[in-house]
Design a protein around this motif. Structure first.
Motif, PDB file in Angstrom:
ATOM      1  N   PHE A  14     -20.126 -11.349  -6.178  1.00 34.71           N
ATOM      2  CA  PHE A  14     -18.988 -11.733  -5.348  1.00 34.71           C
ATOM      3  C   PHE A  14     -17.711 -11.808  -6.183  1.00 34.71           C
ATOM      4  O   PHE A  14     -16.664 -11.295  -5.780  1.00 34.71           O
ATOM      5  CB  PHE A  14     -19.245 -13.086  -4.676  1.00 34.71           C
ATOM      6  N   ILE A  15     -17.787 -12.440  -7.339  1.00 31.00           N
ATOM      7  CA  ILE A  15     -16.609 -12.592  -8.193  1.00 31.00           C
ATOM      8  C   ILE A  15     -16.109 -11.229  -8.670  1.00 31.00           C
ATOM      9  O   ILE A  15     -14.905 -10.939  -8.631  1.00 31.00           O
ATOM     10  CB  ILE A  15     -16.926 -13.513  -9.380  1.00 31.00           C
ATOM     11  N   VAL A  16     -17.011 -10.371  -9.112  1.00 25.16           N
ATOM     12  CA  VAL A  16     -16.624  -9.038  -9.575  1.00 25.16           C
ATOM     13  C   VAL A  16     -16.058  -8.221  -8.414  1.00 25.16           C
ATOM     14  O   VAL A  16     -15.008  -7.576  -8.547  1.00 25.16           O
ATOM     15  CB  VAL A  16     -17.826  -8.324 -10.243  1.00 25.16           C
ATOM     16  N   GLY A  17     -16.742  -8.255  -7.269  1.00 26.82           N
ATOM     17  CA  GLY A  17     -16.260  -7.511  -6.109  1.00 26.82           C
ATOM     18  C   GLY A  17     -14.891  -7.967  -5.654  1.00 26.82           C
ATOM     19  O   GLY A  17     -14.001  -7.142  -5.360  1.00 26.82           O
ATOM     20  N   GLN A  18     -14.683  -9.264  -5.608  1.00 24.71           N
ATOM     21  CA  GLN A  18     -13.385  -9.785  -5.195  1.00 24.71           C
ATOM     22  C   GLN A  18     -12.314  -9.421  -6.214  1.00 24.71           C
ATOM     23  O   GLN A  18     -11.194  -9.077  -5.840  1.00 24.71           O
ATOM     24  CB  GLN A  18     -13.450 -11.299  -5.009  1.00 24.71           C
ATOM     25  N   SER A  19     -12.641  -9.476  -7.489  1.00 30.27           N
ATOM     26  CA  SER A  19     -11.678  -9.105  -8.535  1.00 30.27           C
ATOM     27  C   SER A  19     -11.283  -7.641  -8.417  1.00 30.27           C
ATOM     28  O   SER A  19     -10.101  -7.293  -8.563  1.00 30.27           O
ATOM     29  CB  SER A  19     -12.259  -9.379  -9.918  1.00 30.27           C
ATOM     30  N   VAL A  20     -12.254  -6.771  -8.141  1.00 29.40           N
ATOM     31  CA  VAL A  20     -11.957  -5.343  -7.975  1.00 29.40           C
ATOM     32  C   VAL A  20     -11.039  -5.132  -6.773  1.00 29.40           C
ATOM     33  O   VAL A  20     -10.049  -4.387  -6.851  1.00 29.40           O
ATOM     34  CB  VAL A  20     -13.272  -4.528  -7.834  1.00 29.40           C
ATOM     35  N   TRP A  25      -5.781  -3.878  -4.622  1.00 25.94           N
ATOM     36  CA  TRP A  25      -4.710  -4.292  -3.722  1.00 25.94           C
ATOM     37  C   TRP A  25      -3.376  -4.329  -4.471  1.00 25.94           C
ATOM     38  O   TRP A  25      -2.387  -3.747  -4.026  1.00 25.94           O
ATOM     39  CB  TRP A  25      -5.047  -5.664  -3.164  1.00 25.94           C
ATOM     40  N   ILE A  26      -3.369  -5.003  -5.592  1.00 27.40           N
ATOM     41  CA  ILE A  26      -2.133  -5.133  -6.367  1.00 27.40           C
ATOM     42  C   ILE A  26      -1.705  -3.778  -6.909  1.00 27.40           C
ATOM     43  O   ILE A  26      -0.522  -3.403  -6.833  1.00 27.40           O
ATOM     44  CB  ILE A  26      -2.323  -6.155  -7.511  1.00 27.40           C
ATOM     45  N   GLY A  27      -2.658  -3.029  -7.462  1.00 29.32           N
ATOM     46  CA  GLY A  27      -2.318  -1.720  -8.024  1.00 29.32           C
ATOM     47  C   GLY A  27      -1.743  -0.781  -6.978  1.00 29.32           C
ATOM     48  O   GLY A  27      -0.720  -0.122  -7.230  1.00 29.32           O
ATOM     49  N   LEU A  28      -2.364  -0.678  -5.821  1.00 26.75           N
ATOM     50  CA  LEU A  28      -1.866   0.213  -4.780  1.00 26.75           C
ATOM     51  C   LEU A  28      -0.495  -0.217  -4.278  1.00 26.75           C
ATOM     52  O   LEU A  28       0.365   0.627  -3.983  1.00 26.75           O
ATOM     53  CB  LEU A  28      -2.860   0.275  -3.615  1.00 26.75           C
ATOM     54  N   ASN A  29      -0.273  -1.507  -4.196  1.00 22.12           N
ATOM     55  CA  ASN A  29       1.025  -1.981  -3.720  1.00 22.12           C
ATOM     56  C   ASN A  29       2.116  -1.845  -4.781  1.00 22.12           C
ATOM     57  O   ASN A  29       3.278  -1.667  -4.443  1.00 22.12           O
ATOM     58  CB  ASN A  29       0.924  -3.433  -3.238  1.00 22.12           C
ATOM     59  N   LEU A  30       1.780  -1.928  -6.048  1.00 24.51           N
ATOM     60  CA  LEU A  30       2.770  -1.728  -7.098  1.00 24.51           C
ATOM     61  C   LEU A  30       3.128  -0.249  -7.241  1.00 24.51           C
ATOM     62  O   LEU A  30       4.283   0.090  -7.505  1.00 24.51           O
ATOM     63  CB  LEU A  30       2.260  -2.274  -8.434  1.00 24.51           C
ATOM     64  N   LEU A  31       2.155   0.625  -7.078  1.00 24.51           N
ATOM     65  CA  LEU A  31       2.400   2.059  -7.219  1.00 24.51           C
ATOM     66  C   LEU A  31       3.160   2.630  -6.022  1.00 24.51           C
ATOM     67  O   LEU A  31       3.901   3.590  -6.152  1.00 24.51           O
ATOM     68  CB  LEU A  31       1.077   2.811  -7.397  1.00 24.51           C
ATOM     69  N   ALA A  32       2.983   2.035  -4.880  1.00 21.41           N
ATOM     70  CA  ALA A  32       3.651   2.533  -3.668  1.00 21.41           C
ATOM     71  C   ALA A  32       4.840   1.650  -3.351  1.00 21.41           C
ATOM     72  O   ALA A  32       4.853   0.925  -2.359  1.00 21.41           O
ATOM     73  CB  ALA A  32       2.658   2.572  -2.518  1.00 21.41           C
ATOM     74  N   TRP A  33       5.871   1.700  -4.184  1.00 19.58           N
ATOM     75  CA  TRP A  33       7.034   0.818  -4.013  1.00 19.58           C
ATOM     76  C   TRP A  33       7.629   0.921  -2.613  1.00 19.58           C
ATOM     77  O   TRP A  33       7.915  -0.073  -1.975  1.00 19.58           O
ATOM     78  CB  TRP A  33       8.126   1.156  -5.031  1.00 19.58           C
ATOM     79  N   PRO A  39       4.267  -5.727  -0.477  1.00 21.57           N
ATOM     80  CA  PRO A  39       5.018  -5.665  -1.736  1.00 21.57           C
ATOM     81  C   PRO A  39       5.009  -6.997  -2.478  1.00 21.57           C
ATOM     82  O   PRO A  39       4.716  -8.045  -1.900  1.00 21.57           O
ATOM     83  CB  PRO A  39       6.425  -5.285  -1.291  1.00 21.57           C
ATOM     84  N   PHE A  40       5.329  -6.909  -3.768  1.00 22.46           N
ATOM     85  CA  PHE A  40       5.410  -8.101  -4.597  1.00 22.46           C
ATOM     86  C   PHE A  40       6.303  -9.108  -3.902  1.00 22.46           C
ATOM     87  O   PHE A  40       7.343  -8.728  -3.386  1.00 22.46           O
ATOM     88  CB  PHE A  40       5.986  -7.724  -5.978  1.00 22.46           C
ATOM     89  N   PRO A  41       5.948 -10.323  -3.810  1.00 23.94           N
ATOM     90  CA  PRO A  41       4.961 -11.184  -4.452  1.00 23.94           C
ATOM     91  C   PRO A  41       3.625 -11.284  -3.715  1.00 23.94           C
ATOM     92  O   PRO A  41       2.939 -12.288  -3.819  1.00 23.94           O
ATOM     93  CB  PRO A  41       5.651 -12.538  -4.526  1.00 23.94           C
ATOM     94  N   PHE A  42       3.263 -10.257  -2.973  1.00 23.34           N
ATOM     95  CA  PHE A  42       1.941 -10.147  -2.341  1.00 23.34           C
ATOM     96  C   PHE A  42       1.641 -11.321  -1.395  1.00 23.34           C
ATOM     97  O   PHE A  42       0.641 -12.004  -1.503  1.00 23.34           O
ATOM     98  CB  PHE A  42       0.835 -10.008  -3.379  1.00 23.34           C
ATOM     99  N   ILE A  43       2.524 -11.514  -0.452  1.00 24.38           N
ATOM    100  CA  ILE A  43       2.390 -12.612   0.500  1.00 24.38           C
ATOM    101  C   ILE A  43       1.158 -12.434   1.379  1.00 24.38           C
ATOM    102  O   ILE A  43       0.434 -13.401   1.667  1.00 24.38           O
ATOM    103  CB  ILE A  43       3.674 -12.745   1.347  1.00 24.38           C
ATOM    104  N   LEU A  44       0.873 -11.203   1.783  1.00 26.26           N
ATOM    105  CA  LEU A  44      -0.308 -10.959   2.612  1.00 26.26           C
ATOM    106  C   LEU A  44      -1.588 -11.268   1.835  1.00 26.26           C
ATOM    107  O   LEU A  44      -2.536 -11.853   2.376  1.00 26.26           O
ATOM    108  CB  LEU A  44      -0.319  -9.514   3.116  1.00 26.26           C
ATOM    109  N   LEU A  45      -1.616 -10.920   0.556  1.00 24.04           N
ATOM    110  CA  LEU A  45      -2.772 -11.237  -0.283  1.00 24.04           C
ATOM    111  C   LEU A  45      -2.962 -12.752  -0.394  1.00 24.04           C
ATOM    112  O   LEU A  45      -4.087 -13.259  -0.302  1.00 24.04           O
ATOM    113  CB  LEU A  45      -2.615 -10.620  -1.674  1.00 24.04           C
ATOM    114  N   ASN A  46      -1.870 -13.477  -0.553  1.00 22.04           N
ATOM    115  CA  ASN A  46      -1.949 -14.945  -0.590  1.00 22.04           C
ATOM    116  C   ASN A  46      -2.451 -15.507   0.735  1.00 22.04           C
ATOM    117  O   ASN A  46      -3.227 -16.471   0.757  1.00 22.04           O
ATOM    118  CB  ASN A  46      -0.581 -15.547  -0.925  1.00 22.04           C
TER     119      ASN A  46
END
Length: 131
Positions: A14-20, A25-33, A39-46
């Motif tokens: 679970f921990i590894v899967g969630q980390s991946v 999530w962060i990588g795709l959102n940073l690469l697709a400005w 977008p940063f600060p990743f409000i949806l992720l929070n």
């Protein structure tokens, strides 16, 4: 259900899967400005993490309460087994040494008092539990 769900929360998969998932999530959102859905600060992720925590906390508490109940029942069973073992041990000692043995005459009342006290504790505990 709570026990099965909470068993996975503390597991390495679970921990590894969630980390991946978080790193993707962060990588795709940073690469697709321009076209990032969060977008940063990743409000949806929070928000996702807050929702996960809102459901995880009560499930964890429910699972812990169920485990505490199982532990209590197991402890009561162990207590009764120990009480029975003491009765058998004293009866065996009494049979092996005979009723005229000094140790049986000296320890008999003490053992009987201990057993009576244990029985009183069990009865008192059951009375408190049932009310």
């Amino acid at each position: 259900m709570a026990d099965r769900v909470t068993a996975s929360f503390g597991s390495w998969p679970f921990i590894v899967g969630q980390s991946v998932i978080v790193l993707l999530w962060i990588g795709l959102n940073l690469l697709a400005w321009a076209g990032g859905w969060d977008p940063f600060p990743f409000i949806l992720l929070n928000l996702v993490f807050s929702t996960q925590a809102a459901y995880a906390a009560p499930l964890l508490l429910l699972s812990q309460n169920r485990q505490a109940d199982r532990d209590r029942i197991e402890a009561e069973h162990d207590f009764r087994v120990d009480q029975l073992a003491l009765q058998y041990l004293f009866a065996w000692h009494r049979d092996a040494h005979g009723p005229d043995c000094g140790c049986v005459q000296k320890l008999g009342p003490a053992v009987d008092a201990v057993l009576a006290g244990l029985a009183d504790e069990v009865i008192a505990h059951e009375t408190v539990e049932n009310h």
